[in-house]
Design a protein around this motif. Structure first.
Motif, PDB file in Angstrom:
ATOM      1  N   UNK A  51       0.761  -1.183  -0.038  1.00 20.19           N
ATOM      2  CA  UNK A  51      -0.014  -0.255   0.092  1.00 20.19           C
ATOM      3  C   UNK A  51       0.987   1.306   0.199  1.00 20.19           C
ATOM      4  N   UNK A  52       2.262   1.067   0.554  1.00 20.42           N
ATOM      5  CA  UNK A  52       2.803   2.480   0.381  1.00 20.42           C
ATOM      6  C   UNK A  52       3.056   3.189   1.828  1.00 20.42           C
ATOM      7  N   UNK A  53       2.994   2.641   3.059  1.00 20.85           N
ATOM      8  CA  UNK A  53       3.474   3.235   4.255  1.00 20.85           C
ATOM      9  C   UNK A  53       4.897   3.503   4.385  1.00 20.85           C
ATOM     10  N   UNK A  54       5.600   2.693   3.755  1.00 23.73           N
ATOM     11  CA  UNK A  54       7.205   2.684   4.258  1.00 23.73           C
ATOM     12  C   UNK A  54       8.075   3.821   3.456  1.00 23.73           C
ATOM     13  N   UNK A  55       7.356   4.404   2.396  1.00 23.08           N
ATOM     14  CA  UNK A  55       8.361   4.985   1.491  1.00 23.08           C
ATOM     15  C   UNK A  55       8.401   6.356   1.625  1.00 23.08           C
ATOM     16  N   UNK A  56       9.700   7.138   1.423  1.00 25.95           N
ATOM     17  CA  UNK A  56       9.726   8.437   1.726  1.00 25.95           C
ATOM     18  C   UNK A  56       8.904   9.239   0.782  1.00 25.95           C
ATOM     19  N   UNK A 141      -3.585  -3.203   1.918  1.00 24.84           N
ATOM     20  CA  UNK A 141      -2.789  -4.203   1.632  1.00 24.84           C
ATOM     21  C   UNK A 141      -3.696  -5.231   0.915  1.00 24.84           C
ATOM     22  N   UNK A 142      -3.221  -6.138  -0.055  1.00 24.03           N
ATOM     23  CA  UNK A 142      -3.749  -7.284  -0.456  1.00 24.03           C
ATOM     24  C   UNK A 142      -2.558  -8.296  -0.754  1.00 24.03           C
ATOM     25  N   UNK A 143      -3.072  -9.466  -1.240  1.00 20.48           N
ATOM     26  CA  UNK A 143      -2.117 -10.487  -1.837  1.00 20.48           C
ATOM     27  C   UNK A 143      -2.595 -11.080  -3.256  1.00 20.48           C
ATOM     28  N   UNK A 144      -1.769 -11.512  -4.045  1.00 22.17           N
ATOM     29  CA  UNK A 144      -1.789 -11.880  -5.368  1.00 22.17           C
ATOM     30  C   UNK A 144      -0.618 -12.912  -5.713  1.00 22.17           C
ATOM     31  N   UNK A 145      -0.847 -13.407  -6.757  1.00 24.71           N
ATOM     32  CA  UNK A 145       0.248 -14.533  -7.417  1.00 24.71           C
ATOM     33  C   UNK A 145       0.782 -13.806  -8.412  1.00 24.71           C
ATOM     34  N   UNK A 146       2.135 -12.939  -8.203  1.00 23.20           N
ATOM     35  CA  UNK A 146       2.666 -12.221  -9.461  1.00 23.20           C
ATOM     36  C   UNK A 146       3.102 -13.067 -10.533  1.00 23.20           C
ATOM     37  N   UNK A 147       3.302 -14.217 -10.281  1.00 23.38           N
ATOM     38  CA  UNK A 147       3.550 -14.965 -11.327  1.00 23.38           C
ATOM     39  C   UNK A 147       2.515 -15.159 -12.266  1.00 23.38           C
ATOM     40  N   UNK A 148       1.211 -15.259 -11.925  1.00 20.06           N
ATOM     41  CA  UNK A 148       0.073 -15.496 -12.613  1.00 20.06           C
ATOM     42  C   UNK A 148      -0.184 -14.154 -13.437  1.00 20.06           C
TER      43      UNK A 148
END
Length: 394
Positions: A51-56, A141-148
Motif C-alpha cells: 500500500x505504501x506506508x514505508x516510503x519517503x 494491502x492485499x495478496x496476489x500471485x505475481x507469477x500469474x
C-alpha cells in the motif's frame, strides 16, 4: 511513429513494459535468459500488494506504489486473476519502537495511504494472537500471485504480435546512431530502443551496453519458512514488525498466501551468487566482485552487528522462530517448515549507501532499471508507464 523496443528481462517489470509498449502500437521483443517467465524476484516473493506506508514521501517508490496498489487490483480484476484484500498490521512490540511506528503513520498520511492507529486490544481484534503495544492497520494491502500476473502480461504481448524469447541471454549490446543491436548466442536483434529490466543482472547489462551505472547490485537472500498446517489459524492476514529505519528491508513477517499457507520471513543475508538461493550456491567470480566492491565494504562495516545477527538467524531455526514469536507468542521452531528462498537485487552506491528508491538511468536510445526491489511488483504497471514516458514511446 511505431518503434522496435527490445526489453531484456522477463520478470514482471519487463513484461509490464512490453505490454504497455505493445498496447501503444510498438513492436516489442522480450529477451529472457531463463526457460520461463518470472523465475527470480517476481516468482519468489511474498505476493503482497503493498500500500505504501514505508516510503519517503515524494519518492518514486511512494508515488508508484500508491498508484500501483490501485492499478494492480484493477488489472487483476479485469483479467480474472484472483487476489484478496487482506489488510495488514504493522506492530510495535515494545515502547522503543513507537517513534518508528509514528514515522510510518506520518509517511502513510503524506503518501495518501489509508490507515488506523490501534492500541493492543484493537490490534487483537484483527489478529487475535498478535503481541503489540500499538499497531498501524493498513487496510488497502492485499495478496496476489505475481507469477500469474506475469504470465497474463506475456500472453497479452503475444496476442499483439510481440516476440517473446526465452532461453535468450543477451551477450553483447552495441549502440548505433539511431538505435541498438542486441546479440544472444544465436541471434542478433536490431531495435530503436533498449529497456533493461534484468533485475539481479541489471548493472551487468548496463555495463554490457557501455554505461557506468551509479550503483552496483548486491544480492541479498531472503529465506522463508511456512507455518505447519495446524498453526495457520494463528495468522488471519499479514503481520509485520516495525522495520529498521536505516535499512530497506521490512523485517521477518507473517504472510497468508493465496493458497492459504502462511509464509514466515524473509531474513536478509548476503548471497554468494546473483542467484544464490542456498548457502551452497556460490559463483566465485560474482561473489568476489560483489564482496570486494567498495560500496559493499563500506555498507558492511557500518552494519557488522546486523549482518552477524542475520547470518546466525539463517543458520538457526530456533532464532528464526524467536523473531516470529515477538509477533505471535508461542510460535516455535517445531511450527516451521522450510520454504523456497528468494534473492533481492539491492543497489548500493560506492559510498556505501543503499539506494532506497527505484533507480532508473538513461543513455541515448536506452533506459536501464537499476534498482527495482519491493514494491516493484506492486508498482510494475506504473513503473512501465513511467519507463514508456522516459523512452519517448507515448
Amino acid at each position: 511513429m511505431p518503434k522496435h523496443v527490445i526489453i531484456i528481462g522477463g520478470g514482471i517489470v519487463g513484461l509490464a513494459v512490453a505490454e504497455r509498449a505493445s498496447r501503444l502500437g510498438h513492436r516489442v521483443t522480450v529477451l529472457e535468459k531463463e526457460s520461463g517467465w518470472a523465475q527470480h524476484q517476481t516468482g519468489r516473493n511474498s505476493g503482497v500488494i503493498h500500500a505504501g506506508p514505508y516510503y519517503r514521501p515524494g519518492s518514486l517508490k511512494a508515488q508508484l506504489c500508491t498508484a500501483g496498489n490501485r492499478s494492480m487490483k484493477a488489472f487483476a480484476t479485469d483479467q480474472g486473476i484472483p487476489w484478496q484484500a487482506t489488510g495488514k498490521l504493522i506492530v510495535a512490540t515494545a515502547e522503543h519502537e513507537l517513534p518508528a511506528l509514528e514515522e510510518l503513520r506520518r509517511r502513510s498520511e503524506a503518501n495518501g495511504v489509508p490507515f488506523r492507529v490501534l492500541d493492543a486490544d484493537e490490534a487483537r481484534s484483527y489478529e487475535p494472537h498478535v503481541a503489540s503495544v500499538a499497531a498501524l492497520r493498513i487496510e488497502s494491502t492485499g495478496i496476489i500471485d505475481y507469477g500469474a500476473v506475469s504470465r497474463r502480461l506475456a500472453e497479452m504481448v503475444a496476442e499483439r504480435g510481440g516476440e517473446l524469447r526465452t532461453d535468450s541471454e543477451a551477450v553483447s549490446i552495441a549502440g548505433t546512431p539511431d538505435g541498438v543491436v542486441v546479440s544472444t548466442a544465436t541471434e542478433e536483434f536490431r531495435g530503436d530502443v533498449l529497456v533493461n529490466c534484468a533485475g539481479l543482472h541489471s548493472d551487468k547489462v548496463a555495463r554490457l551496453a557501455g554505461l557506468t551505472p551509479s550503483a552496483r547490485i548486491i544480492p541479498f537472500r531472503g529465506e522463508y519458512y511456512e507455518l505447519v498446517p495446524e498453526q495457520r489459524d494463528l495468522v488471519r492476514g499479514l503481520i509485520y514488525p516495525v522495520p529498521d529505519p536505516e535499512l530497506p528491508f521490512l523485517g521477518v513477517h507473517l504472510t497468508r498466501m493465496m493458497d492459504g499457507s502462511v509464509h514466515a520471513g524473509p531474513n536478509a543475508v548476503t548471497a554468494l551468487a546473483r542467484e544464490g538461493y542456498r548457502w551452497r550456491d556460490i559463483r566465485p567470480g560474482e561473489a568476489l566482485g560483489d564482496l570486494t566492491y567498495p560500496g559493499f565494504l563500506r555498507m558492511a562495516s557500518k552494519n557488522v552487528g546486523v549482518g552477524i545477527a542475520e547470518v546466525r538467524r539463517s543458520w538457526s531455526k530456533g532464532l528464526f522462530a524467536k523473531s516470529l514469536a515477538r509477533l505471535v507468542p508461542g510460535l516455535g521452531k517445531e511450527d516451521l517448515v522450510p520454504a523456497e528462498a528468494g534473492v533481492r537485487a539491492q543497489a548500493i552506491r560506492r559510498d556505501g549507501s543503499l539506494v532506497d528508491d527505484f533507480l532508473i538511468e538513461r543513455a541515448p536510445n536506452q533506459v536501464h532499471v537499476l534498482n527495482a526491489p519491493s514494491p516493484a511488483a506492486t508498482a510494475s504497471l506504473e513503473i512501465a508507464a513511467h519507463i514508456v514516458g522516459l523512452a519517448d514511446l507515448e
